[in-house]
Design an enzyme around this catalytic site. Structure first.
Site, mmCIF file in Angstrom:
data_model
loop_
_atom_site.group_PDB
_atom_site.id
_atom_site.type_symbol
_atom_site.label_atom_id
_atom_site.label_comp_id
_atom_site.label_asym_id
_atom_site.label_seq_id
_atom_site.Cartn_x
_atom_site.Cartn_y
_atom_site.Cartn_z
ATOM 1 N N ALA A 194 -3.996 -7.638 1.395
ATOM 2 C CA ALA A 194 -5.254 -7.319 2.043
ATOM 3 C C ALA A 194 -6.434 -7.904 1.267
ATOM 4 O O ALA A 194 -7.556 -7.903 1.745
ATOM 5 C CB ALA A 194 -5.397 -5.806 2.179
ATOM 6 N N ASN A 197 0.742 -3.055 -3.673
ATOM 7 C CA ASN A 197 -0.675 -3.028 -4.004
ATOM 8 C C ASN A 197 -1.443 -2.102 -3.099
ATOM 9 O O ASN A 197 -1.908 -1.045 -3.489
ATOM 10 C CB ASN A 197 -1.259 -4.439 -3.841
ATOM 11 C CG ASN A 197 -1.477 -5.105 -5.168
ATOM 12 O OD1 ASN A 197 -2.109 -4.547 -6.047
ATOM 13 N ND2 ASN A 197 -0.920 -6.271 -5.317
ATOM 14 N N ASP A 198 -1.533 -2.540 -1.851
ATOM 15 C CA ASP A 198 -2.416 -1.856 -0.915
ATOM 16 C C ASP A 198 -1.941 -0.454 -0.571
ATOM 17 O O ASP A 198 -2.753 0.423 -0.326
ATOM 18 C CB ASP A 198 -2.578 -2.710 0.346
ATOM 19 C CG ASP A 198 -3.061 -4.117 -0.007
ATOM 20 O OD1 ASP A 198 -3.873 -4.220 -0.947
ATOM 21 O OD2 ASP A 198 -2.616 -5.084 0.634
ATOM 22 N N VAL A 199 -0.617 -0.247 -0.559
ATOM 23 C CA VAL A 199 -0.119 1.063 -0.124
ATOM 24 C C VAL A 199 -0.307 2.148 -1.183
ATOM 25 O O VAL A 199 -0.018 3.307 -0.939
ATOM 26 C CB VAL A 199 1.371 1.008 0.302
ATOM 27 C CG1 VAL A 199 1.539 0.067 1.476
ATOM 28 C CG2 VAL A 199 2.274 0.623 -0.842
ATOM 29 N N VAL A 200 -0.768 1.768 -2.386
ATOM 30 C CA VAL A 200 -1.051 2.773 -3.407
ATOM 31 C C VAL A 200 -2.518 2.732 -3.817
ATOM 32 O O VAL A 200 -2.904 3.329 -4.815
ATOM 33 C CB VAL A 200 -0.175 2.580 -4.671
ATOM 34 C CG1 VAL A 200 1.292 2.811 -4.345
ATOM 35 C CG2 VAL A 200 -0.360 1.203 -5.280
#
Lengths: 93, 452
Positions: B421, B380-383
Site C-alpha cells: 500500500a 506490513n499493512d495488515v499490522v
C-alpha cells in the site's frame, strides 16, 4: 426449455450458493475457491454436445477446444484442491 | 424410461452432489471428502452428457478431454503451494475461455433472440474472465509489473469499449447473420478484460482473484442458458455466488468498497506524509533468541513476505522448538494476507502446522495483550497501527491485527521499504518493536540454530 423455468433455477441456485458458502471459515477459502473453480468446469457438459454433433466443422472444433479447456479446469481443479486439503491437519493428541 | 429422462436425472443428481460437496467444504474435517463428492458429481454430469443421442462423433470429445485432462493433472501435481494464486488465476481464465467458446459454438444451434442474448453474455463474461485472469496471472507471477497501471483518459477509453460492446451486441442480436458484429464483441470483450485488471495493484489481488472466480462461474451459467442446460446454470451460479461472497469478505477486510478496489487505480493516490516519532531499533538474531527463550506465549503473523521467502517450513521448525520449550504458539491470519483468500493457511498447512492453531484476526486480537512476543513475518499493512490511529492514513479504518499490544514485537523484514500500500508504518517506531532485518527464511533459520 421455458425461459422463466431457467430463470427460476438460476434464482434458487444463487440463494443456495450464498447460504452454503457464507459459512465457510477463512481457513478454507483457498480450497473453496479452487474447488468452486473445478465446478465451473461444468461447461464441459455444454461443450460435449457441441463437439460431438458431427454437423458443422467450425462449431465442432470450437466445441472440442472448449472440451479441452474445461477439462483442464475439471481435472486440474479437483486434483489441486485435493492435494491442498491433504495438508490440512488437526493437532495430534 | 427414455434416454432423455435418464440424462436429465443424471444432471439433477450431479447438481445435488455439487451442492452437498460445497456444504462439506465448509468444515476442515469433511472438506476433502466434500471435494471428492463434488468430483463424483462432475463425473455423473459428464457421463450423462455423453449419453446424448445428438452425439454421433466421439473423437473430438475424447481428444479434447485427454489433452485438457493431462495438462490439468500435470499442473495440479507440480504447482508449488506458494504459486497457488497464479494457478487459480490461470484456471479461472481457462474456465472463462471454455465458456466463451461454448457460446460461439452454440451459434450453430441457436434460435430466438433470448438465446442470442445469452450467447453474447457467455462470450462477453468468458472473454473478460479469460484476459482479465491472464493479466492477474502476469501480475502475480511478476512477469508484468504488479503495481497499478494507469494512464490519462482511462475512464474515457473504457467507456468507449463498453459502448462498443453494447452497440455491436445489439446489432448482432437484431441480425444474427452478421457475424462481423459477433467478432467485434469477442475482440472488445478480450480487450475489456485487460483494461479492467491492469489498473488494479498487487495488494488488491485477493479481491481480483475472487471476483474472477465469480466471473468464471457466471460465464458457465450464461453458457448454460445458451445451450439450454440446467446443470450448467445451477453449477455456474453456485460458483458465481461463492466468488461474490469471497469478494465481499476481502473488501470488508480492507474496509473498502468493491468499486473503490476496482477503480481506485484511476484516482491519484494521496500521499500523506505521516509524522512518525521514535526510532528504529534493530535486533540481532542472538538477542531475539534470548527474548524468545524466555517467552511463554508467542503469536506469529505471516504475510506475503513469508511466501516470497518460502519460510513456512522454517517457521514450523521454530514453532516446534518454542513448544518444546514450554511456550504456546498461535498464528494470527489476516483475511487479506497474501495474494488470495486463505493463502497463508494453505502455506502453513503445507508445512504441517495444525489448522486449529491458525487464528483469525477477530480471535487473536483480544488475546494480543497476553502475548509475550509477536513475530511479524513479511506482513506490513495488515499490522499497521496507522489504520487505528492516524485518521489521514489511506488505510484508516481497515481492521488490522493489533500486534502493538503484545509485550514485544519482532518485525522480520528485508529492508525499511514500505508495503504494497506504500504507507509508512508507525509500528516500527514503537517502543516495544524490534526490527530483525534480512531474508525471513534466513532470520528464522538463525533463530532455529540458536535454539538447537
Amino acid at each position: 426449455m421455458d425461459i422463466s423455468y431457467l430463470l427460476f433455477i438460476l434464482m434458487l441456485s444463487v440463494f443456495l450458493g450464498f447460504e452454503l458458502i457464507n459459512k465457510v471459515p477463512a481457513t478454507l477459502h483457498t480450497p473453496l475457491m479452487s474447488g468452486a473453480n473445478a465446478i465451473s468446469g461444468i461447461t464441459v457438459v455444454g461443450a460435449i454436445a457441441l463437439a460431438g454433433n458431427g454437423n458443422q466443422d467450425l462449431a465442432q472444433w470450437l466445441g472440442a477446444g472448449a472440451v479441452a479447456l474445461a477439462s483442464v479446469n475439471v481435472v486440474g481443479g479437483y486434483m489441486v484442491t485435493d492435494r491442498m486439503l491433504g495438508f490440512f491437519k488437526k493437532k495430534e493428541g | 424410461m427414455s434416454i432423455d429422462l435418464i440424462i436429465q436425472l443424471g444432471y439433477v443428481i450431479a447438481a445435488g452432489l455439487f451442492i452437498f460437496g460445497l456444504k462439506m467444504l465448509g468444515s476442515p474435517d469433511t472438506a476433502r471428502r466434500g471435494n471428492g463428492v463434488s468430483a463424483i458429481g462432475m463425473l455423473v454430469a459428464i457421463v450423462s452428457a455423453l449419453l446424448d443421442q445428438g452425439i454421433v462423433q466421439y473423437e473430438y470429445i475424447l481428444g479434447g478431454m485427454i489433452v485438457g485432462g493431462a495438462i490439468g493433472a500435470i499442473a495440479a501435481r507440480t504447482v508449488a503451494m506458494t504459486s497457488m494464486p497464479e494457478m487459480v488465476a490461470l484456471f479461472n481464465g481457462v474456465g472463462g475461455a471454455a465458456s466463451g467458446l461454448v457460446g460461439v459454438a452454440a451459434l450453430s444451434i441457436a434460435e430466438g433472440s433470448f438465446t442470442y442474448i445469452t450467447i453474447i453474455l457467455s462470450i462477453l463474461i468468458g472473454g473478460v474472465t479469460f484476459t482479465g485472469s491472464l493479466v492477474a496471472y502476469g501480475k502475480l507471477s511478476e512477469t508484468i509489473g504488479s503495481g497499478a497501471m494507469t494512464f490519462g483518459g482511462q475512464k474515457f477509453v473504457n467507456g468507449l469499449i463498453v459502448i462498443g460492446i453494447l452497440a455491436s451486441a445489439a446489432m448482432f442480436v437484431m441480425d444474427p447473420t452478421d457475424t462481423n458484429m459477433l467478432y467485434t464483441v469477442v475482440g472488445l470483450s478480450l480487450l475489456f478484460g485487460i483494461m479492467v485488471v491492469i489498473p488494479i495493484g498487487g495488494a488488491d489481488m485477493p479481491v481480483v482473484i475472487s471476483l474472477l472466480n465469480s466471473y468464471s462461474g457466471l460465464a458457465a451459467c450464461a453458457a448454460g442458458f445458451a445451450v439450454d442446460n440446467n446443470v450448467l446454470i445451477v453449477a455456474g451460479s453456485l460458483v458465481g455466488a461463492s466468488g461474490i461472497i469471497l469478494t465481499q469478505i476481502m473488501c470488508k477486510a480492507m474496509n473498502r468498497s468493491l468499486s473503490n478496489v476496482l477503480f481506485s487505480g484511476f484516482a491519484s493516490v494521496s500521499t500523506t506524509v505521516t509524522e512518525v516519532e521514535g526510532e528504529i531499533k534493530p535486533i540481532s538474531v542472538e538477542d531475539a533468541y534470548y527474548v524468545l527463550e524466555a517467552a511463554t506465549n508467542v503469536a506469529i503473523i505471516p504475510g506475503y513476505g513469508m511466501a516470497v521467502a518460502q519460510a513456512q517450513h522454517a517457521v514450523k521448525e521454530l514453532m516446534e522448538l518454542l513448544e518444546a520449550n514450554g511456550c504456546e504458539v498461535n498464528y494470527g491470519i489476516h483475511p487479506v494476507a497474501g495474494r488470495m483468500p486463505g493463502h497463508m493457511n494453505v502455506l502453513l498447512a503445507e508445512a504441517d502446522v495444525p489448522y486449529d492453531q491458525l487464528l483469525e484476526m477477530d480471535d487473536i486480537n483480544p488475546r494480543m495483550e497476553t502475548v509475550d512476543v509477536a513475530i511479524v513475518i513479511g506482513a506490513n499493512d495488515v499490522v499497521n497501527p496507522a489504520a487505528r490511529e492516524v485518521e489521514s492514513s489511506p488505510i484508516y479504518g481497515m481492521p488490522v491485527i493489533n500486534v502493538a499490544d503484545a509485550r514485544t514485537v519482532f518485525v522480520l523484514k528485508r529492508s525499511m521499504a514500505s508495503g504494497f500500500a506504500g504507507i509508512e508504518n508507525p509500528l516500527f517506531y514503537k517502543d516495544n518493536a524490534r526490527m530483525l532485518f534480512g531474508d525471513a527464511k534466513e532470520s528464522i533459520g538463525g533463530l532455529v540454530r540458536e535454539f538447537s
